[in-house]
Design an enzyme around this catalytic site. Structure first.
Site, PDB file in Angstrom:
ATOM      1  CG  ASP A   1      -1.994   0.781   1.462  1.00 50.90           C
ATOM      2  OD1 ASP A   1      -1.997   2.179   0.645  1.00 50.90           O
ATOM      3  OD2 ASP A   1      -2.309   1.484   2.358  1.00 50.90           O
TER       4      ASP A   1
ATOM      5  CE  LYS B   1      -1.406   6.842  -3.734  1.00 51.65           C
ATOM      6  NZ  LYS B   1      -1.977   6.115  -2.528  1.00 51.65           N
TER       7      LYS B   1
ATOM      8  CD  GLU C   1      -5.270   3.762  -2.591  1.00 53.90           C
ATOM      9  OE1 GLU C   1      -5.917   4.084  -1.806  1.00 53.90           O
ATOM     10  OE2 GLU C   1      -4.284   3.832  -2.191  1.00 53.90           O
TER      11      GLU C   1
ATOM     12  CG  ASP D   1      -9.678   3.640   1.656  1.00 55.42           C
ATOM     13  OD1 ASP D   1      -9.393   4.347   2.882  1.00 55.42           O
ATOM     14  OD2 ASP D   1      -9.365   3.143   0.472  1.00 55.42           O
TER      15      ASP D   1
END
Length: 614
Positions: free
Chosen positions: A9, A71, A176, A200
């Protein structure tokens, strides 16, 4: 030695490594014994790099050398509206580099070094690779990496490139929320046709996914999200509040001091975590403000909730849109699964529960580790190692919005419909209208409206240098293909000339926010009658343009001399291109006029290639 495949992850805030072997999932700790590693890089002035928690600590000395949230930068243009809005929150220098992609500048060893977001992600992945190999006591080359569901093609490709540079072969990029659901299904005995929703909210991104467990697969029914919404933005809400308190009460501007902002951000992150279990948090500021050696600011949970209320509501709006798009009722959702560290916030949990009528939320999976665990499970399914034998469970993702080409009359020609399972592929044959047609060009669009101008433009696909041919004799196949990693490729192919043109398309996101794109779904529902009217109008318009082009082709081939008819046809043909649906009556009148002036001539001289009459 077995070729073990791990799951990673690669998070905006923290990263986590996991492996499935010998029937169980194991989180692989870093060199400090921690189960998660901050996605933070510090470049000491004297040289080298430091990764993780220690990097955060060292960056307090020189904030401009501490790089984080990379990211959020990968695969985005420097002038992207999000990057421009958030520049003030970063202590390090970001400027425009090659092809307008962002570049981070850091001073080290008395020189200035440049690092792209891809290179920074590579550094993180290299470090994670070392941790995995140390724990497993073997070389690890293969990996499954998770990405936000709404990462666009550029962001996915940059992630793949960064992993390759780190020494990995990526077997799959796994969304994800899908990974989180996989971890949940592994730990729980779930009956067939069970429908769950994954909420999420991580450090940098937000995803919602609705999934259905079937006999031997998990099917993603719908996804939604925002790649620029997460705990980092909640930290900014607190940071803005503290900066304003310091400005108003102490006449101190923390924005001009990168070191102060770095220290304050750490305090804000800690305060946010404290407010998940307490009604107030104390933010202590030592030695920062002149004449005030120590300042204590009390932040209550209610103030935090007020400052972050718009962001909280935005997540619920996205959740709602996901249900509307999937046409699944609230009552059909059997489980709401929470994932991501920011779901620990009580207000968020209450808003989700209230939305579902007081439903009990599922907190059974670890919010910080479940995505990595899901990646490890997917990795085991793709592994050939005997240590990683696992019951196969197919993961089926879907296309979030319809994809297609623009055709004559600005009509949307859908090639791959929304919620089609990935991988997906669709084609359409385009034919030439006259012999001068030696090239084809079309726009690629995402959306649900019949008028392409009301959808999102993704790019252009062109093919030229084709051999001249009579009408309908030249055929070009236009294809859209989405692979298992969610990367869209558009291809045009003409076999007789052996001509092929292929482009990869940035299709899932861009300058528009996820909420704006999802509004296009609601707009399609609200404008059904308008779209039906447009389709009816464009059919007449398409017919007339094609008829006049081919009429003139025959006219010139036979060298006829009806001068007034030719002038009428040429003028009408070009006028039609710019006519809008508001001129529907005018187009209908032209249709009748063409029938009167042209049909008899076409019949008398035996014109060919004419389209069939409406």
């Amino acid at each position: 030695m077995d070729d073990i495949v791990i799951g990673i992850d690669l998070g905006t805030t923290t990263s986590c490594i996991s492996v499935y072997a010998k029937g169980r999932i194991r989180i692989l700790e870093n060199d400090r014994g921690a189960r998660v590693t901050p996605s933070f890089i510090y470049f000491p002035p004297e040289g080298g790099t430091v990764i993780g928690e220690y990097a955060k600590t060292m960056s307090l000395q020189k904030p401009e050398n501490g790089i984080y949230k990379m990211k959020r930068l990968i695969g985005r243009q420097f002038d992207d509206t999000y990057i421009q809005k958030t520049l003030e929150y970063f202590p390090f220098v970001i400027t425009s580099g090659i092809s307008n992609f962002p570049v981070i500048y850091v001073k080290q060893n008395n020189t200035t070094i440049q690092k792209t977001p891809q290179q920074l992600c590579t550094i993180i992945l290299q470090e994670l690779k070392k941790y995995a190999e140390a724990k497993l006591n073997q070389i690890v080359n293969k990996v499954v990496i998770t990405v936000p569901a709404y990462f666009n093609v550029t962001q996915r490709e940059v992630t793949l490139a960064a992993a390759k540079d780190a020494g990995f072969t990526v077997l799959k990029l796994l969304n994800e929320p899908t990974a989180a659901a996989l971890a949940y299904y592994f730990d729980n005995d779930i009956t067939e046709n069970h429908i769950s929703l994954v909420y999420d909210l991580g450090g940098g991104t937000f995803d919602v996914a609705i999934l259905q467990k079937k006999a031997d697969n998990v099917e993603v029914l719908c996804v939604d999200g925002d790649c620029q919404l997460g705990g980092h933005d909640l930290d900014n809400c607190i940071l803005n509040y503290i900066v304003e308190v310091l400005r108003k009460d102490y006449r101190y501007n923390a924005k001009i001091d990168p070191g102060a902002k770095r220290r304050l951000r750490n305090k804000c992150e800690e305060a946010k975590k404290d407010l998940s279990s307490a009604n107030k948090a104390l933010i202590t500021i030592n030695g920062m403000v002149p004449k005030h050696p120590r300042i204590i600011i009390t932040l209550t949970r209610s103030v935090f909730e007020e400052k972050a209320s718009k962001l909280f509501k935005k997540t619920i709006d996205i959740l709602h849109n996901c249900l509307v798009e999937s046409k699944i009722s609230k009552q059909s959702i059997q489980e709401v699964i929470l994932c991501g560290g920011s779901t620990r916030i009580p207000k968020i949990q209450k808003m989700i529960s209230d939305y579902f009528g007081g439903k009990q939320l599922n907190n059974s999976i670890h919010p910080d580790e479940c995505v990595a665990e899901g990646a490890a499970l997917q990795a085991a399914m793709l592994s050939t190692s005997k240590k990683q034998d696992i019951e196969l469970l197919e993961m089926v993702d879907v296309v979030p919005l319809s994809l297609g080409f623009g055709r004559l009359g600005r009509e949307m020609l859908v090639i791959i419909r929304r919620n089609t399972k990935i991988p997906a592929k669709g084609s359409q044959i385009f034919i030439n209208r006259d012999e001068s047609h030696t090239s084809f060009s079309t726009g690629i669009y995402e959306g649900e409206r019949t008028d392409v101008r009301k959808n999102r433009y993704l790019g252009k696909l062109s093919i030229d240098g084709l051999l001249p041919a009579p009408p309908e004799q030249l055929r070009v196949t236009f294809t859209l293909n989405i692979d298992s990693n969610g990367i869209l490729t558009a291809k045009a192919e003409e076999r007789l000339s052996n001509m092929v043109k292929e482009v990869k398309v940035n299709y899932t996101r861009g300058d528009k926010s996820e909420f704006e794109i999802k509004n296009s779904l609601l707009a399609a529902v609200e404008n059904q009658e308008t779209d039906k009217k447009f389709t009816k109008f464009v059919r007449i318009k398409q017919y007339l343009i094609q008829y006049l082009i081919r009429f003139l082709y025959n006219f010139d081939k036979q060298k006829l001399h009806y001068k007034s008819i030719k002038i009428f046809c040429e003028k009408t043909r070009y006028d039609l291109y710019d006519m809008e649906v508001e001129q529907e009556e005018r187009v209908k009148n032209l249709y009748e006029e063409v029938k009167v002036k042209c049909y008899a001539i076409a019949k008398k001289h035996k014109f060919v290639y004419l389209p069939k009459e409406l």
